[in-house]
Design an enzyme around this catalytic site. Structure first.
Site, mmCIF file in Angstrom:
data_model
loop_
_atom_site.group_PDB
_atom_site.id
_atom_site.type_symbol
_atom_site.label_atom_id
_atom_site.label_comp_id
_atom_site.label_asym_id
_atom_site.label_seq_id
_atom_site.Cartn_x
_atom_site.Cartn_y
_atom_site.Cartn_z
ATOM 1 N N TYR A 4 61.314 59.430 43.791
ATOM 2 C CA TYR A 4 59.851 59.536 43.745
ATOM 3 C C TYR A 4 59.192 58.160 43.821
ATOM 4 O O TYR A 4 58.194 57.987 44.526
ATOM 5 C CB TYR A 4 59.415 60.276 42.474
ATOM 6 C CG TYR A 4 58.013 60.822 42.556
ATOM 7 C CD1 TYR A 4 57.756 62.045 43.179
ATOM 8 C CD2 TYR A 4 56.931 60.122 42.024
ATOM 9 C CE1 TYR A 4 56.460 62.544 43.267
ATOM 10 C CE2 TYR A 4 55.634 60.613 42.105
ATOM 11 C CZ TYR A 4 55.409 61.825 42.726
ATOM 12 O OH TYR A 4 54.126 62.325 42.824
ATOM 13 N N LYS A 37 55.521 61.569 50.270
ATOM 14 C CA LYS A 37 56.257 60.553 51.029
ATOM 15 C C LYS A 37 55.632 60.165 52.374
ATOM 16 O O LYS A 37 56.012 59.145 52.950
ATOM 17 C CB LYS A 37 57.690 61.058 51.318
ATOM 18 C CG LYS A 37 58.543 61.225 50.075
ATOM 19 C CD LYS A 37 59.034 59.894 49.580
ATOM 20 C CE LYS A 37 59.583 59.926 48.198
ATOM 21 N NZ LYS A 37 58.914 59.051 47.251
ATOM 22 N N PRO A 73 54.287 67.662 51.915
ATOM 23 C CA PRO A 73 53.687 66.692 50.985
ATOM 24 C C PRO A 73 54.269 66.708 49.570
ATOM 25 O O PRO A 73 53.884 65.875 48.748
ATOM 26 C CB PRO A 73 52.206 67.087 50.968
ATOM 27 C CG PRO A 73 52.162 68.483 51.433
ATOM 28 C CD PRO A 73 53.320 68.693 52.333
HETATM 29 P P1 RFL Z 1 47.841 59.297 61.005
HETATM 30 O O1 RFL Z 1 47.211 59.041 59.675
HETATM 31 O O2 RFL Z 1 47.827 60.676 61.513
HETATM 32 O O3 RFL Z 1 47.134 58.306 62.033
HETATM 33 C C1 RFL Z 1 47.344 58.437 63.413
HETATM 34 C C2 RFL Z 1 46.119 57.907 64.115
HETATM 35 O O4 RFL Z 1 46.326 57.998 65.522
HETATM 36 C C3 RFL Z 1 45.140 58.477 66.106
HETATM 37 N N1 RFL Z 1 45.420 59.127 67.401
HETATM 38 C C4 RFL Z 1 45.124 58.559 68.588
HETATM 39 N N2 RFL Z 1 44.605 57.368 68.897
HETATM 40 C C5 RFL Z 1 44.419 57.086 70.222
HETATM 41 N N3 RFL Z 1 44.716 57.982 71.210
HETATM 42 C C6 RFL Z 1 45.238 59.188 70.931
HETATM 43 N N4 RFL Z 1 45.490 60.073 71.916
HETATM 44 C C7 RFL Z 1 45.486 59.518 69.571
HETATM 45 N N5 RFL Z 1 45.993 60.605 68.935
HETATM 46 C C8 RFL Z 1 45.949 60.347 67.623
HETATM 47 C C9 RFL Z 1 44.588 59.458 65.083
HETATM 48 O O5 RFL Z 1 43.182 59.712 65.260
HETATM 49 C C10 RFL Z 1 44.884 58.729 63.802
HETATM 50 O O6 RFL Z 1 43.826 57.900 63.378
HETATM 51 O O7 RFL Z 1 49.364 58.813 61.027
HETATM 52 P P2 RFL Z 1 50.066 57.565 60.334
HETATM 53 O O8 RFL Z 1 49.237 56.335 60.490
HETATM 54 O O9 RFL Z 1 51.472 57.609 60.774
HETATM 55 O O10 RFL Z 1 49.993 57.874 58.750
HETATM 56 C C11 RFL Z 1 50.744 58.919 58.203
HETATM 57 C C12 RFL Z 1 49.953 59.589 57.085
HETATM 58 O O11 RFL Z 1 48.624 59.798 57.463
HETATM 59 C C13 RFL Z 1 50.594 60.934 56.739
HETATM 60 O O12 RFL Z 1 51.999 60.832 56.639
HETATM 61 C C14 RFL Z 1 50.106 61.516 55.423
HETATM 62 O O13 RFL Z 1 48.731 61.528 55.301
HETATM 63 C C15 RFL Z 1 50.674 62.935 55.343
HETATM 64 N N6 RFL Z 1 49.862 63.765 54.525
HETATM 65 C C16 RFL Z 1 50.016 63.651 53.191
HETATM 66 N N7 RFL Z 1 50.966 62.811 52.705
HETATM 67 C C17 RFL Z 1 51.126 62.673 51.400
HETATM 68 O O14 RFL Z 1 51.981 61.885 50.972
HETATM 69 N N8 RFL Z 1 50.336 63.410 50.533
HETATM 70 C C18 RFL Z 1 49.336 64.263 50.978
HETATM 71 O O15 RFL Z 1 48.645 64.866 50.198
HETATM 72 C C19 RFL Z 1 49.167 64.420 52.354
HETATM 73 N N9 RFL Z 1 48.230 65.255 52.860
HETATM 74 C C20 RFL Z 1 48.929 64.645 55.085
HETATM 75 C C21 RFL Z 1 48.089 65.382 54.229
HETATM 76 C C22 RFL Z 1 48.801 64.829 56.475
HETATM 77 C C23 RFL Z 1 47.871 65.715 57.038
HETATM 78 N N10 RFL Z 1 47.843 65.879 58.481
HETATM 79 C C24 RFL Z 1 48.521 64.937 59.329
HETATM 80 C C25 RFL Z 1 47.398 66.995 59.144
HETATM 81 C C26 RFL Z 1 47.132 66.246 54.753
HETATM 82 C C27 RFL Z 1 47.009 66.417 56.155
HETATM 83 C C28 RFL Z 1 45.925 67.332 56.642
HETATM 84 C C1 PHB Z 2 47.528 63.975 46.354
HETATM 85 O O1 PHB Z 2 46.855 64.270 47.372
HETATM 86 O O2 PHB Z 2 46.995 63.459 45.365
HETATM 87 C C2 PHB Z 2 48.969 64.261 46.353
HETATM 88 C C3 PHB Z 2 49.530 64.982 47.393
HETATM 89 C C4 PHB Z 2 50.882 65.261 47.374
HETATM 90 C C5 PHB Z 2 51.657 64.836 46.312
HETATM 91 C C6 PHB Z 2 51.104 64.118 45.278
HETATM 92 C C7 PHB Z 2 49.740 63.833 45.300
HETATM 93 O O3 PHB Z 2 52.981 65.140 46.277
#
Ligand code: RFL
Ligand code: PHB
Length: 389
Positions: free
Chosen positions: A384, A296, A292
């Site tokens: 960024y 991105k 993270p």
């Molecule tokens: P998502 O958001 O994981 O959504 C995928 C969806 O598919 C569903 N799914 C299913 N549905 C039907 N049948 C199945 N068998 C399925 N298996 C899964 C899930 O329930 C879900 O609703 O992926 P998507 O849409 O590609 O979006 C990507 C973003 O969510 C992800 O890149 C970011 O959130 C990554 N990420 C973060 N990115 C940042 O830029 N900053 C952050 O602070 C940040 N924190 C995170 C994160 C990802 C995390 N994960 C994946 C564990 C924190 C966490 C905990």
């Molecule tokens: C946020 O959750 O606000 C967040 C996470 C990762 C970043 C920046 C912001 O690099």
């Protein structure tokens, strides 16, 4: 049931793709394993690049984003004594918008009925079939009954653990992976942020990030070894650690408060290539993960979906197969650049357990260089705010 595109996953990738396809008059259905409330309860990304904001604008779903999103012209890298400000606006003319993934997802969800986007929540045992041919189908279980959706394409928007990528036969694709020896412990609290811009800090005790969701809601992170247990991190311990790692200037402005959410997320870099096989198109976390540090993950999901919607529109409008064939290379070219940026910022801002004095000296030299070079700051700024799509 029959549709043109069956989308698996109602995270940001699946919902954005669904809306973009509906805007083109293409039939689609979204299948989601969880409930809508569960999807909204996941606290994840918070920083939007231009492409993500533009997609919401193009869909006409940006009213709340415009009203409540916080445009940020700069962010800061802290290394103990100094704060290096990356002035994105001055260096590139661009900016990012602080607006939570939860809010984007809510805006996309709320617009489903009016835009005629069907989302089937609590779809269990989703399975993909015949993805190599031109008549794939998806089966799932809902209310105790087996269901089937026939379609022309399946979009795997189902995150890292979903069944989409796994439906590609072994040996067809290649995985590239780097697992990091730490995770980010995040805390969300209804307190004003300690600074009006984000601060990424590399401190002798480890990494820290001061971020926010609004003027009254803060999001902070510290990195912890993967062996750490959440139960051992009381709110007070997290606030104490943040104050030490962010340094005295930021610490003086930290307002403490009870955590609304607290979790540990492991860090990983991962790419699966190709991002299309036969009639299956992968978008977002199903094909790649970034640590993270560069903010991105969500934004890459948005750029994938932008390319996928273009390719699918070309196919359904003009029977243009070339755009579908080109999708994977086009998406991966941008994915790899974001992977590089997220990896390099992670290397620069974290203390890796295996690193010695040489690696630390390299970090100091690089931070010195960034502090003194407009060219280096411009490179960071343009990555960024997000590279062009
Ligand atoms: P998502 O958001 O994981 O959504 C995928 C969806 O598919 C569903 N799914 C299913 N549905 C039907 N049948 C199945 N068998 C399925 N298996 C899964 C899930 O329930 C879900 O609703 O992926 P998507 O849409 O590609 O979006 C990507 C973003 O969510 C992800 O890149 C970011 O959130 C990554 N990420 C973060 N990115 C940042 O830029 N900053 C952050 O602070 C940040 N924190 C995170 C994160 C990802 C995390 N994960 C994946 C564990 C924190 C966490 C905990
Ligand atoms: C946020 O959750 O606000 C967040 C996470 C990762 C970043 C920046 C912001 O690099």
């Amino acid at each position: 049931m029959k549709t043109q595109v069956c989308i698996i996953g109602a995270g940001p990738a699946g919902l954005l793709l669904g809306h973009l396809l509906r805007a083109e008059g293409i039939d689609c259905v979204v299948l989601e394993r969880q409930t809508g409330d569960y999807v909204l309860s996941r606290i994840r990304a918070g920083v939007l690049e231009t492409i993500t904001v533009e997609l919401m604008e193009r869909l006409g779903l940006d009213a709340r984003l415009k009203a409540e999103g916080l445009p940020h012209d700069g962010f800061n890298l802290a290394d103990g004594e100094r704060l290096i400000r990356i002035d994105m606006q001055e260096l590139t003319g661009g900016h990012v918008v602080v607006y939570g993934q939860t809010e984007i997802t809510r805006d996309l969800m709320d617009a489903c009925p009016e835009r005629g986007l069907d989302v089937i929540y609590e779809a269990a045992e989703v399975a993909l079939h015949e993805v190599e041919g031109e008549a794939p189908y998806v089966t799932y279980r809902k209310d105790g009954r087996e269901q089937r959706i026939d379609c022309r394409f399946i979009a795997g928007c189902d995150g890292f653990h979903g069944p989409g990528r796994k439906a590609i036969p072994a040996g067809v694709g290649k995985e590239y992976e780097r697992v990091y020896p730490f995770g980010w412990l995040g805390i969300l609290a209804d307190v004003p942020p300690c600074n009006h811009e984000l601060i990424y800090a590399n401190h002798a005790r480890g990494f820290a990030l001061a971020s926010m969701r609004s003027q009254t809601r803060s999001r902070y992170y510290v990195d912890v070894p993967l062996t750490e247990r959440l139960e051992d991190w009381s709110d007070e311990r997290v606030w104490d650690e943040l104050a030490l790692r962010l340094g005295p200037d930021a610490a003086a402005h930290i307002t403490r408060g009870p955590s609304l959410e607290k979790s540990i997320a492991p860090l990983r870099s991962y790419v699966f290539a190709p991002m299309r096989h036969g009639s299956l198109i992968l978008c977002g976390d199903s094909a790649h993960i970034v640590p993270p540090t560069g903010a991105k993950g969500l934004n890459l999901a948005a750029s994938d979906v932008h390319y996928a919607a273009q390719a699918l529109a070309a196919y359904f409008r003009r029977s243009d197969n070339d755009a579908i064939a080109a999708y994977s290379d086009k998406a991966l070219a941008r994915v790899w650049k974001s992977e590089r940026f997220s990896w390099s910022l992670t290397k620069l801002m974290h203390r890796f357990p295996e690193d010695g004095p040489f690696e630390r000296a390299m970090q100091v030299a690089e931070l010195d260089y960034i502090a003194s070079s407009r060219a280096a700051q411009t490179t960071i700024a343009e990555n960024y705010i997000g590279l062009p799509v």
